[in-house]
Each structure stands twice: as C-alpha cells, then as structure tokens.
Design an enzyme around this catalytic site. Structure first.
Site, PDB file in Angstrom:
ATOM      1  N   ASP A   1       0.876  -1.162   0.000  1.00 10.08           N
ATOM      2  CA  ASP A   1       0.000   0.000   0.000  1.00 10.08           C
ATOM      3  C   ASP A   1       0.926   1.228   0.000  1.00 10.08           C
ATOM      4  O   ASP A   1       2.121   1.102   0.285  1.00 10.08           O
ATOM      5  CB  ASP A   1      -0.854  -0.060   1.285  1.00 10.08           C
ATOM      6  CG  ASP A   1      -1.700   1.170   1.480  1.00 10.08           C
ATOM      7  OD1 ASP A   1      -2.422   1.543   0.551  1.00 10.08           O
ATOM      8  OD2 ASP A   1      -1.624   1.777   2.579  1.00 10.08           O
ATOM      9  N   LEU A   2       0.410   2.382  -0.336  1.00  8.51           N
ATOM     10  CA  LEU A   2       1.283   3.565  -0.405  1.00  8.51           C
ATOM     11  C   LEU A   2       1.187   4.428   0.857  1.00  8.51           C
ATOM     12  O   LEU A   2       2.110   4.513   1.660  1.00  8.51           O
ATOM     13  CB  LEU A   2       0.918   4.396  -1.647  1.00  8.51           C
ATOM     14  CG  LEU A   2       1.720   5.684  -1.836  1.00  8.51           C
ATOM     15  CD1 LEU A   2       3.185   5.387  -2.132  1.00  8.51           C
ATOM     16  CD2 LEU A   2       1.124   6.496  -2.994  1.00  8.51           C
ATOM     17  N   ASP A   3       0.002   5.045   1.014  1.00  9.30           N
ATOM     18  CA  ASP A   3      -0.174   5.993   2.108  1.00  9.30           C
ATOM     19  C   ASP A   3      -0.169   5.262   3.455  1.00  9.30           C
ATOM     20  O   ASP A   3      -0.992   4.381   3.677  1.00  9.30           O
ATOM     21  CB  ASP A   3      -1.499   6.740   1.906  1.00  9.30           C
ATOM     22  CG  ASP A   3      -1.731   7.782   2.964  1.00  9.30           C
ATOM     23  OD1 ASP A   3      -0.751   8.177   3.621  1.00  9.30           O
ATOM     24  OD2 ASP A   3      -2.878   8.206   3.139  1.00  9.30           O
TER      25      ASP A   3
ATOM     26  N   THR B   1       1.426  10.294   3.769  1.00  7.32           N
ATOM     27  CA  THR B   1       0.698  11.382   3.109  1.00  7.32           C
ATOM     28  C   THR B   1      -0.613  11.704   3.824  1.00  7.32           C
ATOM     29  O   THR B   1      -1.293  12.660   3.456  1.00  7.32           O
ATOM     30  CB  THR B   1       0.407  11.025   1.635  1.00  7.32           C
ATOM     31  OG1 THR B   1       0.058   9.656   1.581  1.00  7.32           O
ATOM     32  CG2 THR B   1       1.613  11.278   0.756  1.00  7.32           C
TER      33      THR B   1
ATOM     34  N   LYS C   1      -8.519   6.835   6.118  1.00  3.46           N
ATOM     35  CA  LYS C   1      -7.326   6.144   5.616  1.00  3.46           C
ATOM     36  C   LYS C   1      -7.729   4.970   4.730  1.00  3.46           C
ATOM     37  O   LYS C   1      -8.548   4.145   5.127  1.00  3.46           O
ATOM     38  CB  LYS C   1      -6.463   5.639   6.775  1.00  3.46           C
ATOM     39  CG  LYS C   1      -5.623   6.738   7.378  1.00  3.46           C
ATOM     40  CD  LYS C   1      -4.632   6.186   8.376  1.00  3.46           C
ATOM     41  CE  LYS C   1      -3.781   7.304   8.926  1.00  3.46           C
ATOM     42  NZ  LYS C   1      -2.929   6.868  10.019  1.00  3.46           N
TER      43      LYS C   1
ATOM     44  N   SER D   1      -2.596   0.625  -4.269  1.00  6.92           N
ATOM     45  CA  SER D   1      -3.057   1.803  -3.520  1.00  6.92           C
ATOM     46  C   SER D   1      -4.392   2.320  -4.042  1.00  6.92           C
ATOM     47  O   SER D   1      -4.694   2.199  -5.229  1.00  6.92           O
ATOM     48  CB  SER D   1      -1.994   2.904  -3.652  1.00  6.92           C
ATOM     49  OG  SER D   1      -2.509   4.154  -3.274  1.00  6.92           O
ATOM     50  N   ALA D   2      -5.160   2.923  -3.144  1.00  6.51           N
ATOM     51  CA  ALA D   2      -6.437   3.539  -3.545  1.00  6.51           C
ATOM     52  C   ALA D   2      -6.218   4.911  -4.175  1.00  6.51           C
ATOM     53  O   ALA D   2      -7.129   5.484  -4.775  1.00  6.51           O
ATOM     54  CB  ALA D   2      -7.322   3.691  -2.310  1.00  6.51           C
TER      55      ALA D   2
ATOM     56  N   LYS E   1     -11.153  -0.875  -1.472  1.00  8.48           N
ATOM     57  CA  LYS E   1     -10.890  -1.785  -0.345  1.00  8.48           C
ATOM     58  C   LYS E   1     -12.041  -1.626   0.638  1.00  8.48           C
ATOM     59  O   LYS E   1     -12.506  -0.502   0.822  1.00  8.48           O
ATOM     60  CB  LYS E   1      -9.562  -1.417   0.345  1.00  8.48           C
ATOM     61  CG  LYS E   1      -8.330  -1.471  -0.557  1.00  8.48           C
ATOM     62  CD  LYS E   1      -7.135  -0.793   0.126  1.00  8.48           C
ATOM     63  CE  LYS E   1      -5.956  -0.670  -0.831  1.00  8.48           C
ATOM     64  NZ  LYS E   1      -4.817   0.090  -0.278  1.00  8.48           N
TER      65      LYS E   1
ATOM     66  N   GLU F   1      -0.017  -3.339   4.620  1.00  7.68           N
ATOM     67  CA  GLU F   1      -1.149  -2.391   4.672  1.00  7.68           C
ATOM     68  C   GLU F   1      -1.261  -1.714   6.035  1.00  7.68           C
ATOM     69  O   GLU F   1      -0.985  -2.335   7.056  1.00  7.68           O
ATOM     70  CB  GLU F   1      -2.459  -3.176   4.455  1.00  7.68           C
ATOM     71  CG  GLU F   1      -3.139  -2.917   3.160  1.00  7.68           C
ATOM     72  CD  GLU F   1      -3.755  -1.512   3.018  1.00  7.68           C
ATOM     73  OE1 GLU F   1      -4.063  -1.162   1.867  1.00  7.68           O
ATOM     74  OE2 GLU F   1      -3.953  -0.777   4.025  1.00  7.68           O
ATOM     75  N   ASP F   2      -1.710  -0.460   6.013  1.00  4.36           N
ATOM     76  CA  ASP F   2      -1.906   0.233   7.294  1.00  4.36           C
ATOM     77  C   ASP F   2      -3.376   0.431   7.639  1.00  4.36           C
ATOM     78  O   ASP F   2      -3.683   0.944   8.709  1.00  4.36           O
ATOM     79  CB  ASP F   2      -1.221   1.614   7.280  1.00  4.36           C
ATOM     80  CG  ASP F   2      -1.948   2.592   6.376  1.00  4.36           C
ATOM     81  OD1 ASP F   2      -2.310   2.202   5.250  1.00  4.36           O
ATOM     82  OD2 ASP F   2      -2.159   3.748   6.796  1.00  4.36           O
TER      83      ASP F   2
HETATM   84  P1  B16 Z   1      -6.350  10.280  -3.837  1.00  5.08           P
HETATM   85  P2  B16 Z   1      -3.608   4.266   0.117  1.00  5.08           P
HETATM   86  C1  B16 Z   1      -5.402   6.248   0.018  1.00  5.08           C
HETATM   87  O1  B16 Z   1      -4.115   5.779  -0.228  1.00  5.08           O
HETATM   88  C2  B16 Z   1      -5.403   7.149   1.240  1.00  5.08           C
HETATM   89  O2  B16 Z   1      -5.130   6.392   2.412  1.00  5.08           O
HETATM   90  C3  B16 Z   1      -6.742   7.816   1.408  1.00  5.08           C
HETATM   91  O3  B16 Z   1      -6.717   8.688   2.519  1.00  5.08           O
HETATM   92  C4  B16 Z   1      -7.083   8.591   0.123  1.00  5.08           C
HETATM   93  O4  B16 Z   1      -8.366   9.215   0.219  1.00  5.08           O
HETATM   94  C5  B16 Z   1      -7.063   7.625  -1.052  1.00  5.08           C
HETATM   95  O5  B16 Z   1      -5.781   7.016  -1.135  1.00  5.08           O
HETATM   96  C6  B16 Z   1      -7.353   8.330  -2.369  1.00  5.08           C
HETATM   97  O6  B16 Z   1      -6.307   9.197  -2.637  1.00  5.08           O
HETATM   98  O7  B16 Z   1      -7.251  11.380  -3.440  1.00  5.08           O
HETATM   99  O8  B16 Z   1      -4.885  10.685  -3.954  1.00  5.08           O
HETATM  100  O9  B16 Z   1      -6.814   9.546  -5.085  1.00  5.08           O
HETATM  101  O10 B16 Z   1      -3.496   4.190   1.591  1.00  5.08           O
HETATM  102  O11 B16 Z   1      -4.583   3.274  -0.474  1.00  5.08           O
HETATM  103  O12 B16 Z   1      -2.253   4.221  -0.564  1.00  5.08           O
HETATM  104 MG    MG Z   2      -2.785   3.203   3.391  1.00  2.73          MG
END
Ligand code: B16
Ligand code: MG
Length: 238
Positions: free
Chosen positions: A9-11, A17, A45, A114-115, A145, A169-170
């Site tokens: 996962d990224l964030d 972030t 998150k 990542s989302a 997810k 994953e967090d």
């Molecule tokens: P964006 P992850 C997610 O990243 C974030 O945890 C979440 O807070 C955010 O709303 C989502 O990505 C969408 O991000 O607005 O940049 O498309 O944890 O899945 O890496």
């Molecule tokens: Mg995350």
C-alpha cells in the site's frame, strides 16, 4: 528460490501522506462550515476520494448538488497536489528502501496496491518508482478496499498467484481486502487496530531479513493450512 509477489500500500506504508490529506480535507470541510478532526481523518485512511467526501458531508449533515460535489473534489485534489509536489526522499518511512532492496536482491516481484489516484506522482517525487514491477492504483480499480480488486489486479500484473502474495497495509479495509484475496496480510501500525492481519509490525524497522526470507521460502499456503487446522492465524513477530 521461490518467487513471491510483495504488494505495498502507499499511504501509511511507504510514505505518510495522511497529514497532507488531513490538511486538504480540513480546509475543504471548514470552507463549507463542517468541523473536521484528526480522528475523523483516521477513518478516511485507505478510503477513496469520492467516499471520503461523502463521509465528510454525512458527518456535517450537508447535501450538495452534483456540480458542487465535483467542484469540491477538484479543489481538494488541487490542494493535495500542491502539498505532494514538494515531497522528496526524506518523506519515505523508515527502512522502506532497505526492505524493497532486500526483496529485489532476492529476485522477488514487487507491486504497489493503492487507492490513490496520485500514487505514481508520489512514487516519482520520492524516487521509488523504479523499484516497482507493477503499479495498481485508484485509476485502475472500480471497487474500493475492502474489495480485493486492487490486490488481485496487482497479483495478476506480477503474474503471481494470489496465495503467493504478501500485502503490507496500514488500514483495516486494506487488511480485510488482503485476507479476502487469500494473501498473507501484514499490518503496519497498531496491533489493536489491525487485529485481523496475519502479522503486525509498528513499522519496517521491526521487520528483519530473517522474517522476509521466511515469507519468501514459505511453501505452504499459511492461511488455508492454519484455517483448516483451526489455528490462530494471528502471529505477531517482534
Ligand atoms: P487520492 P492508500 C489512500 O491511499 C489514502 O489512504 C486515502 O486517505 C485517500 O483518500 C485515497 O488514497 C485516495 O487518494 O485522493 O490521492 O486519489 O493508503 O490506499 O495508498
Ligand atoms: Mg494506506
């Protein structure tokens, strides 16, 4: 050596972030007269941009037109982009490069799951994009997810069977997604919160090469085996 798929996962796993999402969401919420706390940010998150705004509107009892909704989505992302455009390698979380390099040295496949629709921009900013064999992000999936789509697509892109994949994953939703995909789930964060994960570590500094080698060399499908035996799947390694 066995070839496994390692999906990150990224964030909250590679970079933090969440603090930038928080600032951008707070500005947006306050601009429409809605309070927004760090605790509420926690609940966003791993949640997609659309669902995040829906939740904020629900918390503030606000109803918007379609145009207003998409206008706010755009504003939030512009704000977020202005924060991430200043990111650099110093924002990579501790020991992430070491773990990625160890996996690469051991000929393992690495993907991002990542989302975020901004995942590529962030990986470029922190100079990690070349470490990934595949990137699946918010632009590639239609289901958020805990749906396992993002991780199954990542396994597919790596050409590795899902049961031979390991997910870092967090978020609770991300751990659920990895479990549904029949992958080994590794929580990065609080073990009380991520209690459905197979393993939980506070961060990557707690993950040593011995543990990574055990994941690479694990031949059996740990989850299926332990489920069949009725064992406790949760093993915390320190
Ligand atoms: P964006 P992850 C997610 O990243 C974030 O945890 C979440 O807070 C955010 O709303 C989502 O990505 C969408 O991000 O607005 O940049 O498309 O944890 O899945 O890496
Ligand atoms: Mg995350």
């Amino acid at each position: 050596m066995t070839k496994k798929g390692f999906i990150f996962d990224l964030d909250g796993v590679i970079v933090d972030t969440a603090k930038y999402h928080y600032l951008a969401w707070k500005k947006l919420a306050n601009s429409i007269g809605v309070d927004f706390s760090e605790a509420q940010n926690e609940q966003l998150k791993g949640v997609s941009r659309i669902h995040s705004l829906e939740k904020i509107l629900e918390w503030g009892n606000k109803i918007l037109t379609k145009e207003e909704f998409s206008d706010l989505m755009g504003k939030k992302n512009d704000d977020y982009l202005s924060y991430i455009s200043k990111m650099d390698e110093s924002e990579i979380l501790s020991d992430v490069p070491q773990v990625l390099n160890f996996l690469i040295d051991n000929k393992q496949c690495i993907a991002l799951g990542s989302a975020s629709k901004n995942a590529r921009t962030i990986l470029e900013r922190v100079n990690l994009i070349k470490k990934f064999n595949a990137i699946i992000d918010g632009n590639d999936v239609s289901k958020a997810k805990p749906d396992p789509e993002v991780f199954l697509n990542a396994a597919d892109a790596l050409k590795v069977q899902p049961e031979k994949c390991v997910v870092f994953e967090d978020s609770i939703a991300g751990i659920k997604a990895a479990n549904i995909a029949n992958m080994i789930s590794i929580g990065i964060g609080d073990k009380e919160i991520l209690n459905e994960a197979d393993y939980v570590f506070k961060n990557f500094t707690e993950i040593n090469s011995e543990f990574l080698l055990s994941l690479i060399n694990e031949e059996r499908k740990v989850k299926i085996d332990s489920l069949l035996q009725g064992n406790d799947r949760k093993r915390e390694i320190k």
